[in-house]
Design a protein around this motif. Structure first.
Motif, PDB file in Angstrom:
ATOM      1  N   ARG A  96      -5.560  10.014  -2.094  1.00 53.99           N
ATOM      2  CA  ARG A  96      -5.772   8.582  -2.827  1.00 53.99           C
ATOM      3  C   ARG A  96      -4.932   7.803  -2.334  1.00 53.99           C
ATOM      4  O   ARG A  96      -3.599   7.789  -2.395  1.00 53.99           O
TER       5      ARG A  96
ATOM      6  N   SER B  43      -3.240   3.701  -2.841  1.00 53.61           N
ATOM      7  CA  SER B  43      -2.860   2.773  -3.988  1.00 53.61           C
ATOM      8  C   SER B  43      -2.479   1.434  -3.239  1.00 53.61           C
ATOM      9  O   SER B  43      -2.061   1.413  -2.122  1.00 53.61           O
TER      10      SER B  43
ATOM     11  N   SER C 130      -3.458  -3.613  -9.338  1.00 53.50           N
ATOM     12  CA  SER C 130      -3.661  -2.589  -8.448  1.00 53.50           C
ATOM     13  C   SER C 130      -4.929  -2.368  -8.496  1.00 53.50           C
ATOM     14  O   SER C 130      -5.856  -2.241  -9.084  1.00 53.50           O
TER      15      SER C 130
ATOM     16  N   CYS D 216      -5.899  -2.634   2.542  1.00 53.48           N
ATOM     17  CA  CYS D 216      -6.072  -3.119   1.367  1.00 53.48           C
ATOM     18  C   CYS D 216      -6.435  -4.606   1.176  1.00 53.48           C
ATOM     19  O   CYS D 216      -6.083  -5.394   2.253  1.00 53.48           O
TER      20      CYS D 216
ATOM     21  N   GLU E  73       0.853  -1.223   0.047  1.00 52.52           N
ATOM     22  CA  GLU E  73      -0.019   0.006  -0.055  1.00 52.52           C
ATOM     23  C   GLU E  73       0.758   1.184   0.063  1.00 52.52           C
ATOM     24  O   GLU E  73       2.025   1.335   0.677  1.00 52.52           O
TER      25      GLU E  73
ATOM     26  N   TYR F 119      -7.154   1.339  -6.407  1.00 53.31           N
ATOM     27  CA  TYR F 119      -7.021   2.622  -6.001  1.00 53.31           C
ATOM     28  C   TYR F 119      -8.164   3.185  -5.290  1.00 53.31           C
ATOM     29  O   TYR F 119      -9.372   2.685  -5.648  1.00 53.31           O
TER      30      TYR F 119
END
Length: 115
Positions: A19, A21, A77, A95, A6, A79
């Motif tokens: 944001r 990821s 990935s 995540c 992450e 987001y």
């Protein structure tokens, strides 16, 4: 096994944006579901958003209209764009990936919304 890395998170003012990821790695071919959960002190871990390999998304009422999840299947990935952040959004964000019916979790990243 799936490893999740992450990035993002931090301290923002109310009304601000962040944001997040997350990139999956390991000996994997595809991941059926990726998403984000969060956990605040004294509270249970709760769903923030999920997205399937086909692009279907799911959000709880608490974040609908403010958060947007997206996915890049080629990059493995996911987001999370978080807008209009409020103090109640303060939590550790994790995540998530579902691969071969088994869940994997990232290490978590702290999001703090405070003036």
């Amino acid at each position: 096994q799936v490893q999740l890395v992450e990035s993002g998170g931090g301290l923002v003012q109310p009304g601000g944006s962040l944001r997040l990821s997350c990139a999956a790695s390991g000996s994997i071919f595809s991941i059926s579901v990726m998403g984000w959960y969060r956990q605040a002190p004294g509270k249970e871990r709760e769903l923030v958003a999920t997205v399937t390999s086909g692009g279907s998304t799911n959000y709880p009422d608490s974040v609908k209209g403010r958060f947007t999840i997206s996915r890049d299947n080629a990059k493995k990935s996911v987001y999370l764009q978080m807008n209009s952040l409020q103090p109640e959004d303060t939590a550790v964000y994790y995540c998530y990936a579902l691969y071969l019916g088994m869940p994997a979790w990232g290490q978590g990243t702290q999001v703090t919304v405070s003036s």
